[in-house]
Design an enzyme around this catalytic site. Structure first.
Site, PDB file in Angstrom:
ATOM      1  N   LYS A 122       2.121  11.061 -11.861  1.00  0.00           N
ATOM      2  CA  LYS A 122       1.184  10.189 -12.580  1.00  0.00           C
ATOM      3  C   LYS A 122       1.885   8.865 -12.853  1.00  0.00           C
ATOM      4  CE  LYS A 122      -2.061  13.115 -15.084  1.00  0.00           C
ATOM      5  NZ  LYS A 122      -2.601  13.395 -16.427  1.00  0.00           N
ATOM      6  N   HIS A 125       5.765   7.762 -27.684  1.00  0.00           N
ATOM      7  CA  HIS A 125       4.717   8.615 -27.122  1.00  0.00           C
ATOM      8  C   HIS A 125       4.777  10.040 -27.688  1.00  0.00           C
ATOM      9  CE1 HIS A 125       1.922  10.299 -24.257  1.00  0.00           C
ATOM     10  NE2 HIS A 125       2.845  11.083 -23.735  1.00  0.00           N
ATOM     11  N   HIS A 172      -3.016   9.434 -27.683  1.00  0.00           N
ATOM     12  CA  HIS A 172      -3.296   8.140 -27.041  1.00  0.00           C
ATOM     13  C   HIS A 172      -4.087   7.236 -27.977  1.00  0.00           C
ATOM     14  CE1 HIS A 172      -2.776   9.592 -22.579  1.00  0.00           C
ATOM     15  NE2 HIS A 172      -1.633   9.497 -23.240  1.00  0.00           N
ATOM     16  N   LYS A 183       5.967  22.232 -15.649  1.00  0.00           N
ATOM     17  CA  LYS A 183       5.191  21.088 -15.146  1.00  0.00           C
ATOM     18  C   LYS A 183       5.026  21.180 -13.638  1.00  0.00           C
ATOM     19  CE  LYS A 183       3.952  16.438 -15.477  1.00  0.00           C
ATOM     20  NZ  LYS A 183       3.967  15.244 -16.310  1.00  0.00           N
ATOM     21  N   ASN A 190      -2.145  17.850 -21.236  1.00  0.00           N
ATOM     22  CA  ASN A 190      -2.465  16.775 -22.168  1.00  0.00           C
ATOM     23  C   ASN A 190      -2.799  17.279 -23.565  1.00  0.00           C
ATOM     24  OD1 ASN A 190      -2.205  14.286 -20.684  1.00  0.00           O
ATOM     25  ND2 ASN A 190      -3.816  15.086 -19.379  1.00  0.00           N
ATOM     26  N   HIS A 250      -2.769  14.891 -26.433  1.00  0.00           N
ATOM     27  CA  HIS A 250      -2.672  13.531 -25.894  1.00  0.00           C
ATOM     28  C   HIS A 250      -3.903  12.681 -26.165  1.00  0.00           C
ATOM     29  CE1 HIS A 250       0.920  15.056 -24.056  1.00  0.00           C
ATOM     30  NE2 HIS A 250       1.151  13.946 -23.390  1.00  0.00           N
ATOM     31  N   GLU A 268      -5.403  16.589 -11.088  1.00  0.00           N
ATOM     32  CA  GLU A 268      -6.016  16.894 -12.375  1.00  0.00           C
ATOM     33  C   GLU A 268      -7.505  17.152 -12.274  1.00  0.00           C
ATOM     34  OE1 GLU A 268      -4.234  14.965 -15.776  1.00  0.00           O
ATOM     35  OE2 GLU A 268      -6.163  14.824 -16.763  1.00  0.00           O
ATOM     36  N   ARG A 270      -4.412  20.899 -14.633  1.00  0.00           N
ATOM     37  CA  ARG A 270      -3.402  19.924 -15.000  1.00  0.00           C
ATOM     38  C   ARG A 270      -3.718  19.238 -16.322  1.00  0.00           C
ATOM     39  NH1 ARG A 270      -0.100  15.466 -11.373  1.00  0.00           N
ATOM     40  NH2 ARG A 270       0.989  14.588 -13.161  1.00  0.00           N
ATOM     41  N   GLU A 321       7.180  16.952 -26.279  1.00  0.00           N
ATOM     42  CA  GLU A 321       6.529  17.382 -25.027  1.00  0.00           C
ATOM     43  C   GLU A 321       6.996  18.780 -24.617  1.00  0.00           C
ATOM     44  OE1 GLU A 321       4.061  16.048 -23.471  1.00  0.00           O
ATOM     45  OE2 GLU A 321       4.074  13.891 -23.813  1.00  0.00           O
ATOM     46  N   ARG A 380       0.817  -1.234   0.000  1.00  0.00           N
ATOM     47  CA  ARG A 380       0.000   0.000   0.000  1.00  0.00           C
ATOM     48  C   ARG A 380       0.844   1.275   0.000  1.00  0.00           C
ATOM     49  NH1 ARG A 380      -2.987  -2.863   4.029  1.00  0.00           N
ATOM     50  NH2 ARG A 380      -4.685  -4.030   3.058  1.00  0.00           N
TER      51      ARG A 380
END
Lengths: 446, 446
Positions: B225, B347, B334, B309, B327, B330, B319, B323, B267, B203
């Site tokens: 993330k 990516h 994606h 960032k 993206n 993205h 987010e 935030r 990026e 955990r």
């Protein structure tokens, strides 16, 4: 559908009065509890000197009290049958609703649903019993929501990553988004898996716990520990992730097998041992009522267990110290579950045997007197719980699994042990290794 | 071992002066940056009017400054080669160290290690290059720690639950406990998987990011993330989980393939488009220096990307709004990665094509003028990045994958689109669906 009078948003801080006593409680002495905010830095034993629920005084008080219940830290008596316990975690705080017939109160669930899509995670045993009821509660006069469900195989042996993936698969197939809500409907295994799935799906979506076993109601549904097992150890993969609410409909216990009931009682006994002597003594007196499923006795045991757990979790959410005490008997118990095979014994059964071992070790260390040893043994026997590990458990098996316990720190195994008068415990790695060895040898044939 | 002079704990708020310039930067105009706390509520464009690093002014300033660098929000010039950017998240705050030769400074890593056992998570490409170096840095004059490693297959197509289980297996086999530290040594895939493994193992255990690709250095290693892909969508399973520190040794870029370098530049271009016009303009002027791996140009691009960032993440960790602007491109990107097959395109390549599509759509909506469209197209072409999706992508494929994007809320797909002058964007679901359709049809053959 039953009358929905036991809890209503508007009654949060006022009296909860049942117009008609609920069926399951009608024949039993009923009592109610005010909502209590459990965020005091420490707990004096006086706070839990509540009247035993089956006392004449409680019944008298009920008939004499129709005035609003005050929100303070003392026990108040109204005439409702439900209670709310708060888990105080700042922005992650949430209520635990406890009562009969709560699944017949759509408002209670619906106010904690975020977004328009809901995924109910349940299992093959619980789905036929309660899934329809829960879907009705979620959709009653609420046509905008879509409820999907995923029905997992039942049992601890399915509490693994493979089964978890079925939850993700379903959520993605149904195009659930970040504003969806997962609902855990079942026992501890379902709650832990659904909670972890909610924690990890899209990096976190809302979820609600509807525990249907006594084990889940008194322990696992509260406090945000979620996760799955690894072949080499229990709950090794997971997250601390808090639900929006926990809804405990005590009526679900009517369908619970005896063995599962006893398993839950094992965890209730634990609270008495580690921090609540009066609760332990109440259980000694009321064990037969609990086993006979006396609704008010069960409701009281659930409430008091949740209060204990909520207080500990509020003070130490991420288990940096105090929260570990909730694991009395669990290091030995997890070793039994892992080495004996997940699902062979129920969690509370393994914990019961584990508690006897922890108590034995505490006595060998000279930290408690033998009357406590006897009382623990007696109460667990009364509850029809095991007091020794399975015969196939060896010293070696215990040591091997205990070495990967989450409470190991820098190679040192820390244990929860009793120390001092009943209701006191310590979480420590500072103990004579000989005592641990002696306990293991005393409880294992080889 | 190189002299370890570029960053030292005692230099946190003072000048960072290299006794000897580092080899890799010796021939380049060098410059330094003061540590900047990025927790201002908003960012005025003036804050980023730093001198372009290859200017005479910078060099002049270096030779004239040996006094302590003040810790304020304005650009200061010393003579070191390193910088520290803080990600300000209360109790979860952490530093990003950026500089040449940082892997030769054991102190820097060791002060962020908790406990005595460390698991380095890396891949088959990076292990032969840097694993020994990292193990040396972790163990140098530090005999008490044990370092284990798990070497995963390299590539986005292995970023899944099956590979993740190998990390858990190794950690459990090695009897790692809650006080262990995971170290992510590699690109974005390794960072995301190691971070999620650290979030879920017992955990939650500590972890450190050592990104070795430009993509990871300018973006994925910062902000917490973490996660893995699902066959139906990228990063659908994961956690927000912050590292103890991010250590960016810019020397690792010396072994990076050209295509990977360009992917990272994609990026960096993004930051300019969404919030930092000056950075975009700097990149327009310095693209050839970046592609030629001019160390100071790369260091500046990394620093400025991390500052952007860090500021966004500090303001919106989970987010809930702002935030999401990180993206840009993205959602389209994606879709390309998922439908075209994980790992077919890098990516940053998919994001580059995605940004062109987002910019095209913004223009169709009338939100930006065509000079921006042209500048975006030109800078990405200059960087050798794709400006259209692969030919096999169809409108249907885009729509199907975009429907499960994490930014869908209650069925509505929200997108990051440019609006207004360069450096401004919006995150919105309030746009004409026709524009999205037109963009998809314009970029797909069917």
């Amino acid at each position: 559908m039953a009358a929905s009078s036991s809890i209503h948003p508007s009654l949060r801080s006022s009296a909860r009065i049942s117009a008609a006593p609920r069926l399951s409680l009608a024949a039993a002495p009923s009592f109610s509890f005010a909502r209590r905010r459990l965020h005091l830095p420490s707990l004096s034993s006086d706070r839990f000197s509540a009247p035993a629920p089956v006392s004449a005084r409680t019944r008298t008080a009920i008939s004499g009290s129709a005035s609003p219940v005050m929100e303070d830290a003392t026990e108040k008596v109204g005439s409702g049958v439900s209670t709310v316990v708060d888990v105080d975690l700042g922005s992650r705080s949430y209520p635990i609703y406890i009562g009969s017939g709560l699944l017949d109160e759509p408002d209670l669930l619906q106010r904690h649903v975020h977004g328009k899509s809901i995924l109910v995670v349940t299992n093959t045993t619980i789905a036929p019993l309660y899934l329809d009821k829960v879907v009705r509660a979620l959709t009653h006069r609420n046509p905008k929501v879509t409820v999907e469900s995923v029905i997992l195989p039942d049992g601890e042996k399915y509490k693994n990553m493979e089964t978890l993936m079925k939850v993700f698969d379903k959520a993605i197939e149904c195009r659930m988004d970040r504003r969806c809500t997962f609902v855990a409907l079942g026992g501890g295994v379902i709650g832990d898996m659904c909670g972890f799935a909610a924690a990890a799906f899209l990096r976190g979506v809302n979820f609600i716990q509807i525990p249907t076993t006594l084990m889940a109601q008194v322990d696992s549904s509260v406090g945000g520990k979620t996760g799955v097992n690894h072949p080499l150890g229990k709950n090794l993969i997971g997250a601390f992730y808090q639900p929006q609410c926990v809804l405990i409909d005590t009526d679900t216990l009517n369908t619970l097998p005896d063995r599962e009931l006893a398993s839950g009682i094992g965890e209730a006994v634990k609270y008495g041992l580690i921090r609540d002597k009066e609760f332990f003594e109440w259980q000694e007196k009321n064990m037969q009522a609990l086993l006979a499923r006396d609704p008010s006795a069960l409701a009281y045991a659930i409430k008091r267990s949740c209060e204990n757990k909520a207080e500990v979790v509020s003070l130490d959410e991420k288990e940096s110290g105090m929260r570990a005490t909730l694991n009395l008997g669990h290091t030995f118990g997890h070793a039994i579950e892992t080495a004996f095979g997940y699902g062979q014994w129920l969690h509370g059964e393994a914990v019961a045997a584990g508690m006897v071992m922890a108590v034995d070790m505490s006595y060998r260390l000279g930290w408690i007197d033998d009357t406590i040893v006897k009382r623990v043994y007696n109460i667990l026997q009364q509850a029809n719980l095991p007091t020794t590990p399975p015969e196939t458990m060896t010293v070696e098996k215990f040591k091997s699994v205990m070495a990967v316990d989450k409470k190991v720190a820098d190679g040192l195994l820390r244990l929860i042990l009793l120390k001092g008068p009943l209701g006191n415990c310590v979480f420590t790695g500072d103990y004579d290794r000989k005592a641990l060895d002696e306990t293991l040898h005393a409880f294992c044939k080889k």
